[in-house]
Design an enzyme around this catalytic site. Sequence first.
Site, short mmCIF file in Angstrom:
data_model
loop_
_atom_site.label_atom_id
_atom_site.label_comp_id
_atom_site.label_asym_id
_atom_site.label_seq_id
_atom_site.Cartn_x
_atom_site.Cartn_y
_atom_site.Cartn_z
N GLY A 92 6.80 1.25 -4.83
CA GLY A 92 6.04 2.49 -4.98
C GLY A 92 6.95 3.68 -4.69
O GLY A 92 8.18 3.52 -4.60
N LYS A 113 6.56 -7.88 -5.84
CA LYS A 113 5.80 -9.07 -6.27
C LYS A 113 5.18 -8.85 -7.64
O LYS A 113 4.77 -9.80 -8.30
CB LYS A 113 4.74 -9.41 -5.24
CG LYS A 113 3.59 -8.43 -5.10
CD LYS A 113 2.54 -8.95 -4.13
CE LYS A 113 1.41 -7.98 -3.93
NZ LYS A 113 0.34 -8.50 -3.08
N GLY A 149 -4.66 12.64 -8.17
CA GLY A 149 -4.70 14.05 -7.78
C GLY A 149 -3.38 14.79 -7.87
O GLY A 149 -3.24 15.74 -8.62
N GLU A 157 -7.81 20.49 -3.06
CA GLU A 157 -8.57 19.30 -2.66
C GLU A 157 -9.17 19.53 -1.28
O GLU A 157 -8.89 20.54 -0.62
CB GLU A 157 -7.67 18.06 -2.69
CG GLU A 157 -7.30 17.66 -4.11
CD GLU A 157 -6.63 16.30 -4.22
OE1 GLU A 157 -6.69 15.51 -3.28
OE2 GLU A 157 -6.04 16.06 -5.28
N HIS A 171 -12.10 6.77 0.56
CA HIS A 171 -12.20 7.88 -0.39
C HIS A 171 -13.67 8.05 -0.71
O HIS A 171 -14.37 7.07 -0.96
CB HIS A 171 -11.40 7.57 -1.65
CG HIS A 171 -11.13 8.77 -2.49
ND1 HIS A 171 -12.12 9.36 -3.24
CD2 HIS A 171 -10.02 9.51 -2.68
CE1 HIS A 171 -11.60 10.42 -3.87
NE2 HIS A 171 -10.33 10.53 -3.54
N ARG A 217 -12.23 14.32 4.15
CA ARG A 217 -12.64 13.06 3.53
C ARG A 217 -13.49 12.17 4.40
O ARG A 217 -14.43 11.53 3.93
CB ARG A 217 -11.37 12.28 3.23
CG ARG A 217 -11.11 12.23 1.81
CD ARG A 217 -9.90 11.49 1.54
NE ARG A 217 -9.33 12.12 0.37
CZ ARG A 217 -8.22 11.75 -0.19
NH1 ARG A 217 -7.52 10.78 0.32
NH2 ARG A 217 -7.80 12.37 -1.25
N HIS A 220 -9.41 3.29 0.85
CA HIS A 220 -8.42 4.02 0.08
C HIS A 220 -7.03 3.96 0.69
O HIS A 220 -6.06 3.67 -0.01
CB HIS A 220 -8.89 5.47 -0.02
CG HIS A 220 -8.05 6.36 -0.87
ND1 HIS A 220 -7.72 6.03 -2.16
CD2 HIS A 220 -7.48 7.57 -0.62
CE1 HIS A 220 -6.98 7.01 -2.69
NE2 HIS A 220 -6.80 7.93 -1.76
N ARG A 242 -6.22 11.21 7.03
CA ARG A 242 -5.17 11.83 6.22
C ARG A 242 -5.70 12.99 5.38
O ARG A 242 -6.79 12.91 4.80
CB ARG A 242 -4.59 10.77 5.29
CG ARG A 242 -3.52 11.26 4.35
CD ARG A 242 -2.91 10.10 3.60
NE ARG A 242 -3.85 9.54 2.65
CZ ARG A 242 -4.00 9.95 1.40
NH1 ARG A 242 -3.27 10.96 0.93
NH2 ARG A 242 -4.86 9.37 0.61
N SER A 269 -0.09 11.69 0.50
CA SER A 269 0.55 10.36 0.51
C SER A 269 1.78 10.30 -0.38
O SER A 269 2.79 9.69 -0.01
CB SER A 269 -0.45 9.27 0.14
OG SER A 269 -1.01 9.53 -1.12
N LEU A 270 1.73 10.93 -1.55
CA LEU A 270 2.94 10.94 -2.39
C LEU A 270 4.04 11.74 -1.68
O LEU A 270 5.22 11.37 -1.72
CB LEU A 270 2.64 11.55 -3.77
CG LEU A 270 1.71 10.73 -4.70
CD1 LEU A 270 1.44 11.48 -6.00
CD2 LEU A 270 2.28 9.36 -5.00
C1 SIN Z 1 -7.32 11.84 -5.13
O1 SIN Z 1 -6.87 12.21 -6.20
O2 SIN Z 1 -8.45 12.11 -4.74
C2 SIN Z 1 -6.47 10.98 -4.25
C3 SIN Z 1 -5.41 11.76 -3.65
C4 SIN Z 1 -5.06 11.25 -2.30
O3 SIN Z 1 -5.63 10.28 -1.84
O4 SIN Z 1 -4.26 11.87 -1.64
#
Ligand code: SIN
Length: 520
Positions: A11, A33, A47, A114, A242, A289, A351, A386, A391-392
């Site tokens: 990832g 894997k 997102g 967001e 989520h 969230r 999530h 979070r 996360s990215l």
């Molecule tokens: C989303 O697009 O809602 C997920 C984005 C995230 O979990 O950071």
Amino acid sequence: MYCDVLVIGNGIAGSVAALHLAERGQRVTLVTKGDTLLETNTAYAQGGIVFRGADDIPQALFEDIMCASSGSSSVRSARLLAYVGPLLVKRLFIDFLGIPFDRRPDGSWDLFREGAHSRRRILHVKDYTGRVIQQALNQRIAHHPLIEVKTGFFALDLIISSFHAQEFRFRYAPRECLGAYVLDKKKREVIPMIARATIVATGGLNQIYEYASGGPWNTGDGIAMASRAMAHLVNMEYVQFHPTLFYSSHPSNSFLVSEAVRGEGGELVDSQGKPFMYRYHPLGSLAPRDVVARAIFEHLENTQSRCVYLDLYRRVAPERIVTVFPGIYEELLRYNLDITKEPIPVVPGAHFLCGGILTDTWGWTNIRRLYAVGEVACTGLHGANRLASTSLLEGLTFGYRVAKTLWRERDDFSYPLVLPWEEKVGNPPPPSVLEGLKEMVRMNMWKYSGLIRRHEGLAHAREIFLQLKKETVALREKYGVSAEMVELENMIESALLVTESALRNPVSCGTHFRADSLSS
Ligand code: SIN
């Protein structure tokens, strides 16, 4: 087999680490894997990635991270991400990889907003940002002469000096990770891959729940391996749900409906079409969230409904829906749902694991030569909850930093002899047996160790998982080792770790809500 740096998982975190080590002249073996390099959570991310809004400053992002986690994030990690992360987005993703993030007609960035963000600051490529990033990384990795990619290679266990080195001196010294025992799924053989440094970047565990946003590969492999190797795991009770997964009576059909949909005006409504979130939080559908997910869950319990609805069609023009969310629009058309004309049925789903293998901000764990990065790791950045779209950014920032520490602190390493893998490789148990046991895990996690937890339920779930663990010992004896078998074991181990942490902690905070106890 001897490697220099072994990266497990491809990832964003594993790929960024591999690429930047190779760019600095280090040899990397990257195993996954998956049968392709697209079987990652990164490729599923819709997102986007946090960047900088027009009126933004790092301190504002830092404060949003701290606020979303109710003050439970590590200040050091949150500050680092807020100050360094967006600079790395510019340098590595915009300038180096040339990711085509969306722009407005005037050339400025088209930024999403967001939940719990104080302003618009999320870069995206329509609603398939993760896929575009993953493809760009894959392309570089596949052509890099210093990276050897091995798909269909499943890491079974870490090689730990005190358990697996042949020389006795290793038993009397602090533990080191010497690589991993990896199953070549096609050849059906287990290879000890011995490495100077091993980076675990295997992602999360959300498949241990009935409803889950990730792909079927999220079976907690890295977490379970680290636990067997006696690495420090922390914050395992903090599993983020989520709020909006597409509801289907077959949970395996459910998939993520990005929080950006609410950021663009989508509103959570009940079966009568009435917004209900303001009863729970002044930010309504854009509350943090954990708050939104729990509010939906409570609403479902109180009204005995199966789902709530995300109303976009009455709030956003159809052309904009199709332009900004083409991925979600097309995916839902496959289920005969036209989101420009009707609301989307949604439920919360597992999530993201906020806890994981404890690391510092360079990816170092408590075991020498073992590093962890991305969702599998816990730098404390997310605390108990979070902030969306971090996360990215986390994968990029900490993937880059683990590469940096490894190229800077290269040491002499003489490859030790390790014990060979003894167990026979077999066929997986029959699918009905595997599926039945997985379903037991998912059902009990959802019911007892999910959004709302109580001591009694958690203790009951723990007993079930301990029993399942015993059953898998007998199954493995009978059928031998296989990727499917070990995935099941990893799911059970992960379920136990989450449940035991939740049981130990009676104080509700963020994603961990103990209905029977105290709040922080
Ligand atoms: C989303 O697009 O809602 C997920 C984005 C995230 O979990 O950071």
